[in-house]
Motif scaffolding. Structure first.
Motif, PDB file in Angstrom:
ATOM      1  N   ASN A   1       0.884   2.241  11.171  1.00  0.00           N
ATOM      2  CA  ASN A   1       0.754   2.094   9.716  1.00  0.00           C
ATOM      3  C   ASN A   1       0.925   0.639   9.289  1.00  0.00           C
ATOM      4  O   ASN A   1       0.236   0.156   8.386  1.00  0.00           O
ATOM      5  CB  ASN A   1       1.794   2.965   9.002  1.00  0.00           C
ATOM      6  N   ARG A   2       1.849  -0.074   9.948  1.00  0.00           N
ATOM      7  CA  ARG A   2       2.062  -1.479   9.621  1.00  0.00           C
ATOM      8  C   ARG A   2       0.824  -2.303   9.940  1.00  0.00           C
ATOM      9  O   ARG A   2       0.444  -3.196   9.166  1.00  0.00           O
ATOM     10  CB  ARG A   2       3.264  -2.006  10.411  1.00  0.00           C
ATOM     11  N   ALA A   3       0.157  -2.013  11.054  1.00  0.00           N
ATOM     12  CA  ALA A   3      -1.077  -2.720  11.409  1.00  0.00           C
ATOM     13  C   ALA A   3      -2.163  -2.479  10.351  1.00  0.00           C
ATOM     14  O   ALA A   3      -2.903  -3.405   9.984  1.00  0.00           O
ATOM     15  CB  ALA A   3      -1.561  -2.270  12.787  1.00  0.00           C
ATOM     16  N   LEU A   4      -2.250  -1.255   9.858  1.00  0.00           N
ATOM     17  CA  LEU A   4      -3.220  -0.948   8.802  1.00  0.00           C
ATOM     18  C   LEU A   4      -2.909  -1.720   7.529  1.00  0.00           C
ATOM     19  O   LEU A   4      -3.813  -2.233   6.856  1.00  0.00           O
ATOM     20  CB  LEU A   4      -3.225   0.559   8.520  1.00  0.00           C
ATOM     21  N   GLU A   5      -1.640  -1.811   7.177  1.00  0.00           N
ATOM     22  CA  GLU A   5      -1.235  -2.529   5.968  1.00  0.00           C
ATOM     23  C   GLU A   5      -1.587  -4.016   6.066  1.00  0.00           C
ATOM     24  O   GLU A   5      -2.049  -4.625   5.090  1.00  0.00           O
ATOM     25  CB  GLU A   5       0.263  -2.348   5.733  1.00  0.00           C
ATOM     26  N   ILE A   6      -1.382  -4.603   7.249  1.00  0.00           N
ATOM     27  CA  ILE A   6      -1.727  -6.011   7.436  1.00  0.00           C
ATOM     28  C   ILE A   6      -3.236  -6.210   7.316  1.00  0.00           C
ATOM     29  O   ILE A   6      -3.708  -7.156   6.680  1.00  0.00           O
ATOM     30  CB  ILE A   6      -1.231  -6.510   8.817  1.00  0.00           C
ATOM     31  N   ALA A   7      -4.010  -5.307   7.913  1.00  0.00           N
ATOM     32  CA  ALA A   7      -5.468  -5.405   7.850  1.00  0.00           C
ATOM     33  C   ALA A   7      -5.957  -5.357   6.404  1.00  0.00           C
ATOM     34  O   ALA A   7      -6.835  -6.133   6.001  1.00  0.00           O
ATOM     35  CB  ALA A   7      -6.110  -4.284   8.669  1.00  0.00           C
TER      36      ALA A   7
ATOM     37  N   MET B   1       0.858  -1.192   0.000  1.00  0.00           N
ATOM     38  CA  MET B   1       0.000   0.000   0.000  1.00  0.00           C
ATOM     39  C   MET B   1       0.893   1.241   0.000  1.00  0.00           C
ATOM     40  O   MET B   1       1.719   1.421   0.906  1.00  0.00           O
ATOM     41  CB  MET B   1      -0.908  -0.012   1.231  1.00  0.00           C
ATOM     42  N   ASN B   2       0.728   2.087  -1.003  1.00  0.00           N
ATOM     43  CA  ASN B   2       1.563   3.285  -1.091  1.00  0.00           C
ATOM     44  C   ASN B   2       1.025   4.389  -0.183  1.00  0.00           C
ATOM     45  O   ASN B   2      -0.045   4.263   0.431  1.00  0.00           O
ATOM     46  CB  ASN B   2       1.665   3.774  -2.545  1.00  0.00           C
ATOM     47  N   ASP B   3       1.758   5.499  -0.117  1.00  0.00           N
ATOM     48  CA  ASP B   3       1.414   6.584   0.793  1.00  0.00           C
ATOM     49  C   ASP B   3       0.055   7.189   0.467  1.00  0.00           C
ATOM     50  O   ASP B   3      -0.710   7.555   1.375  1.00  0.00           O
ATOM     51  CB  ASP B   3       2.490   7.672   0.750  1.00  0.00           C
ATOM     52  N   ARG B   4      -0.260   7.303  -0.822  1.00  0.00           N
ATOM     53  CA  ARG B   4      -1.546   7.887  -1.206  1.00  0.00           C
ATOM     54  C   ARG B   4      -2.707   7.006  -0.751  1.00  0.00           C
ATOM     55  O   ARG B   4      -3.715   7.505  -0.236  1.00  0.00           O
ATOM     56  CB  ARG B   4      -1.594   8.087  -2.728  1.00  0.00           C
ATOM     57  N   GLU B   5      -2.573   5.701  -0.931  1.00  0.00           N
ATOM     58  CA  GLU B   5      -3.624   4.769  -0.511  1.00  0.00           C
ATOM     59  C   GLU B   5      -3.776   4.769   1.013  1.00  0.00           C
ATOM     60  O   GLU B   5      -4.895   4.699   1.535  1.00  0.00           O
ATOM     61  CB  GLU B   5      -3.302   3.359  -1.008  1.00  0.00           C
ATOM     62  N   LEU B   6      -2.638   4.852   1.701  1.00  0.00           N
ATOM     63  CA  LEU B   6      -2.671   4.895   3.155  1.00  0.00           C
ATOM     64  C   LEU B   6      -3.359   6.168   3.645  1.00  0.00           C
ATOM     65  O   LEU B   6      -4.169   6.127   4.591  1.00  0.00           O
ATOM     66  CB  LEU B   6      -1.244   4.821   3.708  1.00  0.00           C
ATOM     67  N   PHE B   7      -3.071   7.286   3.030  1.00  0.00           N
ATOM     68  CA  PHE B   7      -3.709   8.556   3.391  1.00  0.00           C
ATOM     69  C   PHE B   7      -5.216   8.490   3.154  1.00  0.00           C
ATOM     70  O   PHE B   7      -6.012   8.952   3.987  1.00  0.00           O
ATOM     71  CB  PHE B   7      -3.095   9.701   2.584  1.00  0.00           C
ATOM     72  N   ALA B   8      -5.630   7.915   2.016  1.00  0.00           N
ATOM     73  CA  ALA B   8      -7.055   7.807   1.706  1.00  0.00           C
ATOM     74  C   ALA B   8      -7.767   6.919   2.723  1.00  0.00           C
ATOM     75  O   ALA B   8      -8.902   7.198   3.131  1.00  0.00           O
ATOM     76  CB  ALA B   8      -7.234   7.253   0.292  1.00  0.00           C
ATOM     77  N   LEU B   9      -7.102   5.836   3.130  1.00  0.00           N
ATOM     78  CA  LEU B   9      -7.693   4.930   4.119  1.00  0.00           C
ATOM     79  C   LEU B   9      -7.886   5.642   5.457  1.00  0.00           C
ATOM     80  O   LEU B   9      -8.958   5.542   6.080  1.00  0.00           O
ATOM     81  CB  LEU B   9      -6.781   3.715   4.305  1.00  0.00           C
ATOM     82  N   LYS B  10      -6.872   6.376   5.901  1.00  0.00           N
ATOM     83  CA  LYS B  10      -6.983   7.101   7.166  1.00  0.00           C
ATOM     84  C   LYS B  10      -8.067   8.167   7.102  1.00  0.00           C
ATOM     85  O   LYS B  10      -8.827   8.368   8.059  1.00  0.00           O
ATOM     86  CB  LYS B  10      -5.640   7.745   7.511  1.00  0.00           C
ATOM     87  N   ASN B  11      -8.165   8.819   5.985  1.00  0.00           N
ATOM     88  CA  ASN B  11      -9.170   9.868   5.822  1.00  0.00           C
ATOM     89  C   ASN B  11     -10.579   9.284   5.880  1.00  0.00           C
ATOM     90  O   ASN B  11     -11.494   9.862   6.488  1.00  0.00           O
ATOM     91  CB  ASN B  11      -8.949  10.595   4.501  1.00  0.00           C
ATOM     92  N   LYS B  12     -10.774   8.122   5.283  1.00  0.00           N
ATOM     93  CA  LYS B  12     -12.101   7.487   5.254  1.00  0.00           C
ATOM     94  C   LYS B  12     -12.553   7.071   6.640  1.00  0.00           C
ATOM     95  O   LYS B  12     -13.735   7.214   6.991  1.00  0.00           O
ATOM     96  CB  LYS B  12     -12.078   6.268   4.334  1.00  0.00           C
ATOM     97  N   TYR B  13     -11.622   6.554   7.457  1.00  0.00           N
ATOM     98  CA  TYR B  13     -11.988   6.043   8.776  1.00  0.00           C
ATOM     99  C   TYR B  13     -11.611   6.999   9.907  1.00  0.00           C
ATOM    100  O   TYR B  13     -11.610   6.606  11.080  1.00  0.00           O
ATOM    101  CB  TYR B  13     -11.338   4.676   9.004  1.00  0.00           C
ATOM    102  N   ASP B  14     -11.310   8.252   9.556  1.00  0.00           N
ATOM    103  CA  ASP B  14     -11.026   9.295  10.540  1.00  0.00           C
ATOM    104  C   ASP B  14      -9.880   8.877  11.466  1.00  0.00           C
ATOM    105  O   ASP B  14      -9.968   9.022  12.690  1.00  0.00           O
ATOM    106  CB  ASP B  14     -12.285   9.608  11.351  1.00  0.00           C
ATOM    107  N   ILE B  15      -8.828   8.333  10.876  1.00  0.00           N
ATOM    108  CA  ILE B  15      -7.661   7.882  11.625  1.00  0.00           C
ATOM    109  C   ILE B  15      -6.597   8.973  11.604  1.00  0.00           C
ATOM    110  O   ILE B  15      -6.290   9.521  10.542  1.00  0.00           O
ATOM    111  CB  ILE B  15      -7.091   6.578  11.036  1.00  0.00           C
ATOM    112  N   VAL B  16      -6.046   9.288  12.774  1.00  0.00           N
ATOM    113  CA  VAL B  16      -5.048  10.345  12.889  1.00  0.00           C
ATOM    114  C   VAL B  16      -3.739   9.750  13.373  1.00  0.00           C
ATOM    115  O   VAL B  16      -3.722   8.900  14.264  1.00  0.00           O
ATOM    116  CB  VAL B  16      -5.522  11.436  13.867  1.00  0.00           C
ATOM    117  N   GLY B  17      -2.641  10.187  12.782  1.00  0.00           N
ATOM    118  CA  GLY B  17      -1.322   9.740  13.223  1.00  0.00           C
ATOM    119  C   GLY B  17      -0.547   9.074  12.097  1.00  0.00           C
ATOM    120  O   GLY B  17      -1.125   8.615  11.112  1.00  0.00           O
TER     121      GLY B  17
END
Length: 405
Positions: free
Chosen positions: A23-29, A1-17
């Motif tokens: 970030n590694r936990a998000l990538e595994i999920a 998952m690249n930085d853009r995809e990671l940013f979009a995922l955090k934005n969708k689920y209101d994740i901050v940090g």
């Protein structure tokens, strides 16, 4: 998952940090989402585990199926099997009709079992059977039913340690532990603490038209160095309390309030640095629900608004800035020049003036007072719960604890 995809995922689920472990936990999920693997999420209470099952479900082939989140620790031990697997009419006292359990209701979807370590051993055996074969039996029935459910579990307990103590089945542990997702504690992602605090205070300010809270450098150092045993949940509670009590209504000349370490220290337990970390599991009666915390914060905020309203009345009456404070019977007044004006008369505790200003001495007293007031003014318990902003179930529990008829 690249930085853009990671940013979009955090934005969708209101994740901050942007902590690397987070970030590694998000990538595994995201990686395991399209599969049907059973996953278990490890993390301390309040660390933010609940967002990961939703991410996995939404990005899976089951995204159009049902998603249920079940807190195993909140289900009374005697009704766990009924809640998970359902029951037949007449299976036990109060079973007036046949009822489906979560495994039957979630067929084709995802079931999130939070606090999995709280399941009784007998229920763990039944859960293992469902995970292995998809088969289960309702309470009071002998008919084997089938379900197709993906299970995601979460725990804040060392399951391997629970296995060694005989509190958790080893075979269930190995079945669940195929894909572990580790969520870091807030104290291990210190660079995210300031960002999270600013988000929580900004959200509170926006909801209530309050001035934004800004921390001074010394306060920021204190915030980052605090141990945060309650993790993100505790940080949010502190941010809400600081915003409610220390901030003011937003005006054209007031857009933010600056908080230093002296003020912030009032909202953090002072003995954290002197205590030795130990594993402590509070009983159900000792735990304060999120409903109760929110109710207390709302009450404090309401009291603050009432003080602001009274101040505006005083100023509107002609007592502007610099005007002498009106004297009250039985109350000593300290003037700007240091002179102390003694009261003209003493007010006894039995007098009407004293009775009007009596307030609960502790948070527990305040909570009980609010609950009794709501119950006396409401026609039903459901209506009282709505007044208090808490669930009907929690209100019934508090009534029992406080012995309120």
């Amino acid at each position: 998952m690249n930085d853009r995809e990671l940013f979009a995922l955090k934005n969708k689920y209101d994740i901050v940090g942007n902590d690397p472990a987070w970030n590694r936990a998000l990538e595994i999920a995201v990686a395991i989402a399209p599969t049907d693997l059973t996953a278990i999420i490890y993390g301390e209470s309040g660390a933010g585990k609940e967002v990961f099952p939703k991410i996995i479900h939404d990005r899976s082939l089951r995204k159009n199926g049902k998603f249920f989140a079940v807190n195993c620790g909140a289900i009374p031990e005697g009704t766990v099997d009924s809640e998970l697997f359902g029951h037949e009419k007449g299976a036990f006292t109060g079973a007036i009709e046949t009822r489906k359990g979560y495994f039957e209701e979630a067929d084709g979807g995802t079931l999130f079992l939070d606090e999995i370590a709280e399941l009784p051993l007998t229920s763990q055996a039944k859960l293992l059977r469902v995970l292995q074969s998809g088969e289960f039996i309702r309470v009071g029935s002998s008919k084997v039913l089938k379900t197709n459910v993906r299970v995601i579990a979460a725990t804040n307990v060392d399951l391997m340690g629970a296995v060694s103590r005989g509190k958790f089945r080893a075979d269930l542990y190995y079945r669940l532990n195929s894909v572990p997702v580790n969520i870091p504690a807030l104290r291990d992602r210190r660079e995210d603490i300031d960002v999270l605090f600013r988000k929580f205070t900004a959200d509170f300010s926006a909801r209530n038209s309050m001035a934004n809270v800004k921390l001074t450098e010394d306060a920021l150092v204190m915030l980052k160095n605090y141990r945060w045993p309650g993790n993100i949940r505790q940080l949010k509670a502190v941010a809400d309390a600081v915003s409610a009590i220390e901030s003011v209504k937003m005006t054209p000349g007031m857009s933010r309030v600056e908080i230093d370490s002296t003020v912030l220290a009032k909202y953090l337990p002072h003995d954290e640095s002197q205590t030795i970390p130990v594993l402590y599991e509070p009983t159900r009666g000792e735990q304060m629900s999120s409903d109760e915390r929110e109710m207390i914060i709302r009450t404090i905020f309401t009291l603050r608004q009432e003080v602001d309203r009274l101040n505006s009345v005083v100023f509107a009456s002609g007592a502007g800035a610099g005007a002498p404070m009106p004297s009250l019977p039985g109350v000593a007044v300290r003037h700007d020049d240091g002179f102390v004006e003694e009261p003209d008369e003493q007010v006894s505790m039995e007098s009407p003036q004293a009775q009007q200003v009596q307030v609960p001495a502790t948070i527990s007293d305040m909570t009980e007072s609010m609950i009794r007031t709501a119950l006396s003014n409401a026609k039903t318990v459901k209506e009282a719960a709505a007044m208090l902003g808490m669930s009907e179930r929690n209100l019934y529990r508090k009534r029992k604890e406080l012995n309120i008829k």
